[in-house]
Design a protein around this motif. Structure first.
Motif, mmCIF file in Angstrom:
data_model
loop_
_atom_site.group_PDB
_atom_site.id
_atom_site.type_symbol
_atom_site.label_atom_id
_atom_site.label_comp_id
_atom_site.label_asym_id
_atom_site.label_seq_id
_atom_site.Cartn_x
_atom_site.Cartn_y
_atom_site.Cartn_z
ATOM 1 N N PHE A 428 -107.156 49.329 43.799
ATOM 2 C CA PHE A 428 -106.897 48.257 42.832
ATOM 3 C C PHE A 428 -107.979 47.203 42.971
ATOM 4 O O PHE A 428 -108.552 47.025 44.053
ATOM 5 C CB PHE A 428 -105.537 47.590 43.087
ATOM 6 C CG PHE A 428 -104.357 48.466 42.802
ATOM 7 C CD1 PHE A 428 -103.922 48.667 41.504
ATOM 8 C CD2 PHE A 428 -103.668 49.090 43.837
ATOM 9 C CE1 PHE A 428 -102.838 49.479 41.230
ATOM 10 C CE2 PHE A 428 -102.579 49.899 43.579
ATOM 11 C CZ PHE A 428 -102.166 50.099 42.263
ATOM 12 N N THR A 429 -108.238 46.459 41.896
ATOM 13 C CA THR A 429 -109.228 45.388 41.988
ATOM 14 C C THR A 429 -108.770 44.320 42.987
ATOM 15 O O THR A 429 -109.598 43.680 43.638
ATOM 16 C CB THR A 429 -109.468 44.731 40.615
ATOM 17 O OG1 THR A 429 -108.215 44.330 40.062
ATOM 18 C CG2 THR A 429 -110.136 45.704 39.661
ATOM 19 N N SER A 430 -107.457 44.155 43.133
ATOM 20 C CA SER A 430 -106.929 43.134 44.048
ATOM 21 C C SER A 430 -107.245 43.446 45.508
ATOM 22 O O SER A 430 -107.161 42.561 46.369
ATOM 23 C CB SER A 430 -105.416 42.983 43.871
ATOM 24 O OG SER A 430 -104.760 44.215 44.118
ATOM 25 N N ARG A 431 -107.601 44.677 45.819
ATOM 26 C CA ARG A 431 -107.926 45.042 47.207
ATOM 27 C C ARG A 431 -109.321 44.536 47.608
ATOM 28 O O ARG A 431 -109.636 44.473 48.795
ATOM 29 C CB ARG A 431 -107.875 46.556 47.395
ATOM 30 C CG ARG A 431 -106.485 47.174 47.220
ATOM 31 C CD ARG A 431 -106.509 48.634 47.639
ATOM 32 N NE ARG A 431 -105.294 49.356 47.311
ATOM 33 C CZ ARG A 431 -104.209 49.416 48.068
ATOM 34 N NH1 ARG A 431 -104.192 48.755 49.207
ATOM 35 N NH2 ARG A 431 -103.158 50.135 47.696
ATOM 36 N N ALA A 432 -110.161 44.223 46.609
ATOM 37 C CA ALA A 432 -111.541 43.813 46.884
ATOM 38 C C ALA A 432 -111.646 42.294 46.909
ATOM 39 O O ALA A 432 -111.462 41.633 45.890
ATOM 40 C CB ALA A 432 -112.476 44.396 45.826
ATOM 41 N N GLU A 433 -111.957 41.732 48.070
ATOM 42 C CA GLU A 433 -112.053 40.284 48.200
ATOM 43 C C GLU A 433 -113.207 39.719 47.378
ATOM 44 O O GLU A 433 -113.159 38.578 46.912
ATOM 45 C CB GLU A 433 -112.276 39.876 49.668
ATOM 46 C CG GLU A 433 -111.240 40.393 50.639
ATOM 47 C CD GLU A 433 -111.626 41.723 51.272
ATOM 48 O OE1 GLU A 433 -111.376 41.891 52.478
ATOM 49 O OE2 GLU A 433 -112.176 42.582 50.551
#
Length: 625
Positions: A428-433
């Motif tokens: 998910f994009t949310s996993r990438a800080e």
């Protein structure tokens, strides 16, 4: 019978691993049960999606094949989250499943240095904790210096359709028992996961007229940076998908048959994907919903068969018939193949190094669903990295380990090997800080230098990437250096565009950062940018809009690089650190990491926790001086 690298499995991970290995000069062997199923899309007929599209773009930038095959086999292309920020948009393509598979198979069969044998890997040949080769079901022994296992769902695979259970790695194909036992004998931690798929429907039996049509983008964008964008947009034919809905009758049918659902009866033990639940799981968990979306997706350009995205199930055949027939437009639907669930073995990915080499057995690499992931894209990304790192290892070179701040692939692998997973892992994009830095369109400028150094990217393409990077930087600098004063002429220009006037001297960068600014408005205030291609102008706009945030993230990355090397005193009391959860404190005490870098590798230790630790270590250091 002797090779440099052996790849076990011909799925998406296997295809990328085999091609990268062979192209880097290794004598490579792929062992797969059926040549015609190499590159098969076992579940949905689509590539990409939110965050998954990033992975495809990144592996393409490194020299992988998935993006190119998708462009050739694609039958509909869409950018998801189009109205949202560029960091969270995702490319997705419906594909002709038959054509995709044929292209992938032909790539394997026609690549120099690469052989394919149609056998089943039965066990590993191990000597002194080092892999030496593979034994197959035909009692053949193939020697190899490096082995990459990309077994998908085939390790002790069990298919569930209602009360029926049968061994199989995929519908109609054998399961692999020996290889799973071989891994267990090596001492690997083995777990059990579950995934599933939906029924396939004869397209001629569906009434599409009562459904919502969903077309592709009017101007389709290719997945691969190496695809000719202009030619693609002029020649690519697209066909529509359709949207249908479940209803209360559908839900009643499903709920009245919960007692026959393997998911609820205890028949299935493995954990399924949280973000892609079966229809029975959705009806059970979301009882407040009176309907669920169903996406009716054609499986080929001829549209003879459709996939019901959103109706994955393992309910008995007669129940599947009832619930499908309850959907408006599918009252007379003919089921070509029933949906099913499949359970399979996987290896705890914490058994791996960041190179995807196993810690226990030298020269053995794992990639794809065997590492606990779900999805074609996550598998392909791992396969490419395993192929690259096995090749670099043979050359006596350090592995290529992508950082979290330079690729979603780096996030994927780091999450797996440091945190592990107890359910099928999905990107998910949310996993990438640092997702602002990891946009899809910047994958080539971020990563192609690696692909070029490895010999997987041509000189010609790499020159085009360097030119693109140069033009974007030129444009971004022009935005930064172009200044406007609040005189009558400029205020009139802004008002003609529907923009609020400026009161002080402002840069073009400050103006394009406004939410209302688009490419056309940018060109009106800085006409010099009009000389660039449209996609370059779009990237210049994005750089201008997010310059402040990008600079902030870049500074944070540099700061992290510096303090990850900071030592943690041996007698450091983690319990005195305010802001750390009890769980994090317990993990730090158990592992007692010597540096912040080592602490970061512990499962569940967040970047925020590292920041807090760094502050307290500095405070302790000052007190001791």
């Amino acid at each position: 019978m002797n090779y440099d690298v052996i790849i076990i499995g011909g799925g998406h991970a296997g295809v990328e691993a085999a091609l990268s290995s062979a192209r880097m000069g290794n004598k490579t062997l792929m062992i797969s049960m059926l040549a015609e199923n190499v590159g098969a899309t076992s579940c949905n007929p689509a590539i990409g999606g939110l965050a998954k599209g990033h992975l495809v773009r990144e592996l393409d930038a490194l020299g992988g094949e998935m993006g190119l095959i998708t462009d050739a086999a694609g039958i509909q292309f869409r950018i998801l989250n189009q109205t949202k920020g560029p960091a969270v948009r995702g490319s997705r393509a419906q594909i002709d499943m038959d054509r995709y598979r044929v292209i992938a198979r032909n790539k394997i069969l026609n690549t120099p240095n690469l052989d394919l044998v149609q056998e089943m890997a039965d066990s590993l040949i191990i000597e002194n904790n080092e892999v030496k080769g593979v034994k197959t079901n035909l009692l053949n022994e193939y020697g190899a210096k490096r082995v990459i296992i990309t077994s998908g769902t085939f390790l002790k695979g069990v298919i569930h359709i209602g009360e029926i259970q049968q061994e199989g790695g995929r519908f109609g194909e054998q399961t692999s028992i020996g290889l799973s036992n071989s891994l267990k004998e090596c001492g690997f931690e083995i777990g059990r996961l579950k995934t599933g798929t939906c029924a396939r429907i004869d397209s001629s039996s569906i009434d599409f007229s009562v459904m919502e049509e969903q077309g592709g983008d009017e101007v389709p964008s290719p997945f691969s940076f190496r695809t000719n964008r202009k030619e693609f947009r002029e020649t690519k034919k697209q066909i529509p998908c359709f949207i249908a809905y479940t209803n209360q009758n559908t839900h009643d049918i499903i709920e009245s048959n919960f007692y026959r659902a393997p998911l609820f009866t205890g028949q299935i033990e493995g954990t399924g994907p949280r973000y892609c639940p079966s229809i029975e799981d959705k009806v059970n968990r979301f009882r407040d919903k009176d309907r669920h979306h169903l996406f009716i997706e054609p499986q080929t350009m001829d549209n003879t068969e459709c996939y019901i995205n959103g109706m994955s199930t393992s309910l008995p055949p007669e129940v599947q018939q009832q619930m499908i027939h309850s959907v408006n437009g599918m009252e007379n639907a003919k089921i070509v193949r029933y949906g099913y669930a499949i359970e399979y073995d996987f290896v705890d990915p914490r058994e791996l190094r960041h190179s995807l080499e196993t810690k226990k057995i030298k020269g053995l690499y794992l990639a794809g669903q065997i590492n606990g992931t779900t999805g074609y894209e996550e598998a392909a990304a791992q396969g490419l990295m395993a192929g690259i790192n096995a090749s670099l290892s043979l050359q006596g070179k350090e592995p290529l380990v992508l950082r979290r701040d330079e690729a979603y692939i780096g996030v994927l692998i780091d999450d797996l090997v440091t945190k592990g997973t107890k359910e099928p892992y999905r990107m998910f994009t949310s996993r990438a800080e640092y997702r602002l830095l990891l946009r899809e369109e910047s994958a080539d400028t971020r990563l192609s230098h690696y692909g070029h150094e490895l010999g997987l990217i041509s000189d010609e393409f790499y020159e085009s990437v360097k030119l693109k990077d140069k033009q974007i930087k030129e444009g971004a600098l022009l935005l930064e250096e172009t200044k406007f004063t609040p005189n009558k002429e400029f205020i009139a220009l802004l008002e003609s565009m529907g923009e609020v006037p400026i009161k002080d001297i402002s840069t073009a960068q400050q103006l394009v950062a406004r939410k209302s600014f688009d490419v056309d408005k940018m060109i009106k205030i800085v006409p010099e940018l009009d000389k660039y291609d449209d996609y370059i102008k779009e990237e210049i706009l994005v750089e201008g809009k997010y310059a402040r945030y990008i600079d902030k993230q870049s500074e944070e990355i540099e700061r992290m690089k510096k303090y990850l090397k900071v030592s943690i005193p041996e007698d450091f009391d983690f319990r005195q650190v305010s802001g750390l959860s009890k769980e994090i404190v317990e993990k730090l005490e158990a592992f007692n990491p010597p540096t912040l870098q080592a602490a970061m590798q512990i499962s569940g230790i967040t970047p925020a926790a590292i920041e807090i630790l760094h502050i307290y270590i500095r405070m302790a250091s000052k007190r001791n001086k």
